[in-house]
Design an enzyme around this catalytic site. Structure first.
Site, PDB file in Angstrom:
ATOM      1  N   GLU A 146       0.525  -1.308   0.197  1.00 58.71           N
ATOM      2  CA  GLU A 146      -0.044  -0.328   0.043  1.00 58.71           C
ATOM      3  C   GLU A 146       0.918   1.286  -0.216  1.00 58.71           C
ATOM      4  O   GLU A 146       1.460   1.409   1.223  1.00 58.71           O
ATOM      5  CB  GLU A 146      -0.530   0.171   1.075  1.00 58.71           C
ATOM      6  CG  GLU A 146      -2.348   0.925   0.965  1.00 58.71           C
ATOM      7  CD  GLU A 146      -2.023   2.122   1.556  1.00 58.71           C
ATOM      8  OE1 GLU A 146      -1.381   3.425   1.094  1.00 58.71           O
ATOM      9  OE2 GLU A 146      -1.718   2.284   2.785  1.00 58.71           O
ATOM     10  N   CYS A 190      -2.180   8.830   3.323  1.00 58.45           N
ATOM     11  CA  CYS A 190      -1.896   8.770   1.465  1.00 58.45           C
ATOM     12  C   CYS A 190      -3.480   8.999   1.224  1.00 58.45           C
ATOM     13  O   CYS A 190      -3.208   8.094  -0.536  1.00 58.45           O
ATOM     14  CB  CYS A 190      -1.467   7.761   1.400  1.00 58.45           C
ATOM     15  SG  CYS A 190      -2.187   6.092   2.377  1.00 58.45           S
TER      16      CYS A 190
END
Length: 512
Positions: free
Chosen positions: A229, A263
């Site tokens: 990720e 993010c």
């Protein structure tokens, strides 16, 4: 160190690398015991962790706030609460997601076959987690790994080691078999190398794109599976029919929350030209009202500090590049109290374009650039003009219109009239295409990432041989040739003719 004050919070001893083989050996032994437990037994351990989180929520929020720099409320809402909800959801739903799945035969030729797909634990999984959400990111993966039957080795970011110690306390409350969970402290590169060298069964990494690529290259040498990720440069599209008050509030939250170090946060906004000026004015007003400073119990600030000096310098570089290329700062948040820590004001920027670092690279800080667009096609092209596609959002009063547009916008998550919240929803997958990573965490998809699928197939007709087994002869060849017309007949009559030729031969060859 507390990044908001510079004060030392404590010290954590690195794990000697020579101990890691023994840690692996103990983990494998514990995992074999753990894998034999039922889902309901595993759930009982996980719920003990949940209760510990509930009863120690204030202390956990304080540890996260002091180690990361975010506010206490931010830590409680986006870190502690999601951990508690993860225990509840995975504890309740893991068995349903991972129970053996029966598969029906795909063709009449397999009429005697029965199949079952089993989702078995991987074994020992590694988790390398970041400093921006030092509690909720690794803990959700820990719970998924444990409920799937794995042992877990955790390495937290060097900037937030005391949060790693807090995770140790949470897991200890679960009373797991000795060695099933271990927290390894040390350099990310050295620990990841040790994990690969000792045969980690899968590595889950959350962090930067360059670091993710390096890990993937390491993993390739041993064909170790990875879940990555990575970055996000997430767009927000504001259509002309949007509720601008809600959109401005949502932009401020998703762009400035955690000092912009998310993010999945808003990194760029595209607003229809007809409402562009009004939206900018609203967001500017909200930006000026925000207070940044040292987090404390009194909730006297809205935004804390950034976590590392290096990241603050990256943000300053992106802003300087934008200003040098014609961008304008429209509004900033107010500094409150001592500003000697790693602070950067919440900053609203206009007159931007896609040649700027601010619009192309992940800034990961409290800066929101806003750019107008004329048509939906232009908005989609701008939003998709990026190597990363973690999340996106569309703001409109017409939900149907928003859903249609969501089909065209790249992203692992596309939200309508909201942003930066689905990471806390345990039932939804998290991840995105391109340089946002590989694989998914969270939800049923995340649980499946923690397993390896095994197909078990058996024959209940108990034939003596299969049609294609030895000896080979012309009769078997013709039977298989006719079987193809059963699988793909030109008509119903063609199917019946073929069946009439195949069935007698099958009976003869397989049973007589």
């Amino acid at each position: 160190m507390n990044p908001a004050t510079g004060a030392q919070l404590g010290a954590v001893t690195n794990t000697p690398l020579e101990l890691i083989p023994a840690i692996f050996e103990q983990a494998r032994e514990a995992q074999r015991v753990w894998a034999d437990k039922s889902f309901s037994e595993r759930r009982r351990h996980i719920l003990k962790m949940r209760d510990y989180i509930r009863d120690n929520a204030d202390e956990l929020a304080k540890i996260v706030s002091e180690g990361n720099g975010k506010t206490r409320l931010d830590a409680l809402a986006t870190e502690v609460l999601p951990c508690l909800m993860a225990c509840s959801w995975y504890g309740k739903n893991a068995e349903k997601v991972l129970r053996p799945e029966r598969r029906e035969p795909s063709s009449l030729l397999w009429v005697g076959k029965r199949s079952e797909i089993r989702y078995e634990p991987l074994g020992v999984v590694g988790i390398i987690s970041p400093w921006n959400y030092p509690l909720s990111i690794p803990f959700g993966e820990i719970v998924m790994g444990l409920m799937a039957g794995n042992a877990v080795l955790l390495k937290v970011a060097a900037a937030t080691p005391l949060v790693g110690q807090a995770i140790e306390q949470i897991v200890a409350a679960g009373e797991l078999p000795e060695g099933l969970f271990s927290h390894i402290v040390g350099s990310g590169g050295k620990v990841s190398s040790a994990m690969f060298e000792n045969g980690i069964d899968k590595l889950f990494f959350t962090g930067s794109v360059p670091a993710g690529k390096q890990l993937m290259a390491q993993a390739a040498e041993s064909l170790t599976p990875v879940s990555l990720e990575l970055g996000g440069k997430d767009p927000m599209i504001v259509l002309e029919d949007a509720d601008l008050e809600r959109a401005a509030n949502g932009a401020a939250w998703a762009g400035y929350q955690n000092a912009g170090q998310s993010c999945g946060g808003v990194e760029r906004i595209y607003v229809h030209e007809s409402v562009y000026r009004k939206f900018v004015d609203l967001l500017a007003e909200k930006t000026r009202q925000l207070r940044h400073g040292v987090p404390c119990d009194q909730m006297a600030v809205d935004i804390g500090s950034m976590t590392t000096a290096k990241q603050r310098q990256t943000v300053a570089q992106h802003l300087a590049d934008a200003l040098a290329n014609g961008a304008k700062v429209v509004a900033e948040s107010q500094g409150v109290g001592d500003q000697d820590g790693e602070f950067h004001p919440a900053t609203l920027v206009t007159d931007v374009h896609h040649d700027m670092l601010l619009m192309r690279e992940e800034t990961f800080g409290p800066i929101i650039p806003v750019m107008p667009f004329k048509t939906e096609d232009e908005a989609v092209a701008l939003a998709n003009d990026c190597t990363m596609a973690l999340t996106a959002s569309i703001w409109t009063r017409n939900t149907k219109r928003g859903k249609r547009l969501a089909n065209r916008v790249k992203g692992g998550v596309v939200a309508i009239n909201d942003h930066l919240y689905t990471h806390g929803m345990s039932d939804l997958p998290w991840g995105g295409p391109g340089e946002s990573g590989i694989g998914r965490t969270h939800g049923p998809e995340g649980l499946l990432e923690m397993t390896k699928a095994k197909a078990v197939n058996w024959d209940w007709l108990r034939a003596k041989r299969n049609l294609w087994w030895y000896p080979q002869d012309q009769e078997s060849y013709q039977a298989i040739r006719n079987a193809m017309r059963m699988v793909a007949p030109s008509s119903g009559a063609d199917f019946l003719r073929a069946a009439g030729k195949v069935v007698p031969v099958m009976v003869k060859k397989m049973y007589l």
